[in-house]
Design an enzyme around this catalytic site. Structure first.
Site, PDB file in Angstrom:
ATOM      1  N   LEU A 223       0.810  -0.969  -0.056  1.00 23.75           N
ATOM      2  CA  LEU A 223      -0.033   0.047   0.068  1.00 23.75           C
ATOM      3  C   LEU A 223       0.942   1.228  -0.036  1.00 23.75           C
ATOM      4  O   LEU A 223       0.470   2.336   0.701  1.00 23.75           O
ATOM      5  CB  LEU A 223      -1.119   0.004   1.221  1.00 23.75           C
ATOM      6  CG  LEU A 223      -2.112  -0.985   1.211  1.00 23.75           C
ATOM      7  CD1 LEU A 223      -3.205  -1.031   2.444  1.00 23.75           C
ATOM      8  CD2 LEU A 223      -2.946  -1.140   0.044  1.00 23.75           C
TER       9      LEU A 223
ATOM     10  N   CYS B 206      -6.645  -6.012   1.577  1.00 24.74           N
ATOM     11  CA  CYS B 206      -5.239  -6.241   0.810  1.00 24.74           C
ATOM     12  C   CYS B 206      -4.732  -7.222   1.842  1.00 24.74           C
ATOM     13  O   CYS B 206      -4.342  -7.063   2.887  1.00 24.74           O
ATOM     14  CB  CYS B 206      -4.579  -5.024   0.843  1.00 24.74           C
ATOM     15  SG  CYS B 206      -2.840  -5.122   0.344  1.00 24.74           S
TER      16      CYS B 206
HETATM   17  C1  LIG Z   1       1.014  -4.897  -8.085  1.00 22.08           C
HETATM   18  C2  LIG Z   1      -0.299  -4.669  -7.542  1.00 22.08           C
HETATM   19  C3  LIG Z   1      -0.664  -3.529  -6.764  1.00 22.08           C
HETATM   20  C4  LIG Z   1      -1.945  -3.795  -6.101  1.00 22.08           C
HETATM   21  N1  LIG Z   1      -2.565  -2.608  -5.394  1.00 22.08           N
HETATM   22  C5  LIG Z   1      -3.802  -2.695  -4.882  1.00 22.08           C
HETATM   23  C6  LIG Z   1      -4.140  -1.495  -4.136  1.00 22.08           C
HETATM   24  O1  LIG Z   1      -3.602  -0.671  -3.810  1.00 22.08           O
HETATM   25  N2  LIG Z   1      -5.230  -1.593  -3.507  1.00 22.08           N
HETATM   26  C7  LIG Z   1      -6.393  -2.728  -3.747  1.00 22.08           C
HETATM   27  O2  LIG Z   1      -7.589  -2.744  -3.594  1.00 22.08           O
HETATM   28  N3  LIG Z   1      -5.834  -3.659  -4.672  1.00 22.08           N
HETATM   29  C8  LIG Z   1      -4.697  -3.674  -5.179  1.00 22.08           C
HETATM   30  N4  LIG Z   1      -4.433  -4.922  -5.967  1.00 22.08           N
HETATM   31  C9  LIG Z   1      -5.248  -5.734  -6.295  1.00 22.08           C
HETATM   32  C10 LIG Z   1      -5.889  -5.770  -7.717  1.00 22.08           C
HETATM   33  O3  LIG Z   1      -6.863  -4.231  -7.861  1.00 22.08           O
HETATM   34  C11 LIG Z   1      -6.598  -6.566  -8.135  1.00 22.08           C
HETATM   35  O4  LIG Z   1      -7.885  -6.994  -7.013  1.00 22.08           O
HETATM   36  C12 LIG Z   1      -6.080  -8.124  -8.234  1.00 22.08           C
HETATM   37  O5  LIG Z   1      -4.670  -7.934  -8.902  1.00 22.08           O
HETATM   38  C13 LIG Z   1      -6.625  -9.042  -9.138  1.00 22.08           C
HETATM   39  O6  LIG Z   1      -6.931  -8.751 -10.548  1.00 22.08           O
HETATM   40  P1  LIG Z   1      -5.826  -9.023 -11.773  1.00 22.08           P
HETATM   41  O7  LIG Z   1      -5.584 -10.618 -11.519  1.00 22.08           O
HETATM   42  O8  LIG Z   1      -6.436  -8.844 -12.906  1.00 22.08           O
HETATM   43  O9  LIG Z   1      -4.633  -8.262 -11.416  1.00 22.08           O
HETATM   44  C14 LIG Z   1      -2.962  -4.927  -6.620  1.00 22.08           C
HETATM   45  C15 LIG Z   1      -2.520  -5.769  -7.523  1.00 22.08           C
HETATM   46  C16 LIG Z   1      -1.194  -5.942  -7.913  1.00 22.08           C
HETATM   47  C17 LIG Z   1      -0.861  -6.911  -9.114  1.00 22.08           C
END
Ligand SMILES: Cc1cc2nc3c(=O)[nH]c(=O)nc-3n(C[C@H](O)[C@H](O)[C@H](O)COP(=O)(O)O)c2cc1C
Length: 307
Positions: free
Chosen positions: A72, A127
């Protein structure tokens, strides 16, 4: 044909940038919108600047599947309001993801984001590599936080759900009861990778959150289960890398979608998703995305067989 309405938030495409992906700068967000996204979700913004964990904080563990513990890291709401204002001057639909260390600090960040022009607030209670995850595993804490914010905010409030729980439906119902205008399912899945040579976890924080291709079927199942019990819209998120996987989320019950990890391959995916969804609707004689929402539930699944 691609337009969706999520509790009053009108988007020209159902594809939204997931939180934490591709930074928070206006120039990147503008490029994403020009590529065809319906809205942007910002990185989770907290009450003050925060560094996040040291590297290695993100690794690819299978092709297209990543483990991260960025922790975060963010500029803090005071420094971020100018970015929100610039994004809004350019008319980009903006969901600001917020977190805090107490319910009051969540509220304070959310109100400042609203005042700066956010179109909706998403609360990060999920998270897996930060303190906030303790809220998203407890229905009472989820209800209290959602209710407090909903009472004070005038823009839609979305709750981002934690998949690392025994029963995601129980938490989602608490969010709905607290007044949430929608839920986002799912955040990353708690996971770990150990280096056999150094005999230590690879990420500096030890464990992290799994995202990308491997989590897609898990996220679809969560959306499917949530659709059975919720009245509020579900924003499906997790592992989307092609248009078929986007359609799966709609058939499971999602109103809209978020994409994250796949964007490491570039922005072409956005056009491919919009085109693929539009063609699928046309070929199958549907007019809108809402026409296919939840259709997989019409298939009667087999009950547990008798001995
Ligand atoms: C590098 C990274 C940083 C992330 N930071 C946050 C964040 O700050 N807040 C949040 O709610 N989710 C965060 N996520 C989660 C993503 O928003 C998402 O829920 C998750 O990656 C699943 O989707 P995807 O498989 O399409 O990436 C993060 C994911 C990644 C890979």
């Amino acid at each position: 044909m691609l337009e969706v309405n999520i509790s009053g938030l009108n988007l020209k495409s159902p594809i939204i940038l997931a939180s934490g992906i591709l930074g928070v700068s206006f120039s990147i967000m503008k490029k994403l919108m020009d590529a065809g996204l319906g809205a942007i979700t910002t990185k989770s913004i907290g009450p003050r600047p925060r560094k996040g964990y040291k590297n290695p904080s993100i690794i690819e563990i299978f092709p297209g599947t990543f483990l991260n513990s960025v922790g975060l890291g963010n500029p803090g709401i005071e420094n971020f309001t100018s970015e929100i204002k610039e994004i809004k001057t350019n008319n980009i639909p903006l969901i600001v993801s917020v977190f805090g260390d107490t319910n009051e600090s969540y509220l304070d960040v959310a109100l400042k984001a609203q005042e700066a022009g956010a179109d909706a607030i998403e609360i990060n209670i999920s998270c897996p590599h930060a303190e906030v995850s303790s809220i998203g595993i407890n229905k009472n804490l989820t209800f209290d936080l959602t209710k407090l914010l909903k009472e004070k905010l005038s823009i839609p409030l979305f709750v981002k759900l934690n998949p690392n729980v025994t029963d995601i439906c129980e938490i989602a119902l608490a969010a709905q009861e607290g007044g949430a205008d929608g839920v986002v399912a799912i955040n990353t899945i708690a996971a770990m990778k150990i280096d056999v040579n150094t005999m230590r976890p690879i990420l500096s924080h030890g464990s992290g959150g799994l995202s990308g291709k491997a989590i897609h079927p898990i996220a679809v199942k969560k959306v499917y289960d949530l659709y059975k019990i919720l009245k509020i819209p579900i924003i499906g998120c997790g592992g989307i890398s092609n248009w078929e996987q986007a359609i799966e989320f709609f058939l499971a019950g999602a109103t809209s979608l978020q994409i994250g990890t796949i964007l490491y391959q570039g922005l072409d995916i956005i056009k491919m998703l919009n085109t693929g969804i539009r063609d699928y609707l046309t070929i199958n004689n549907f007019k809108n995305i809402s026409d296919i929402k939840g259709l997989s539930h019409e298939f009667e699944t087999q009950k547990v067989p008798d001995f």
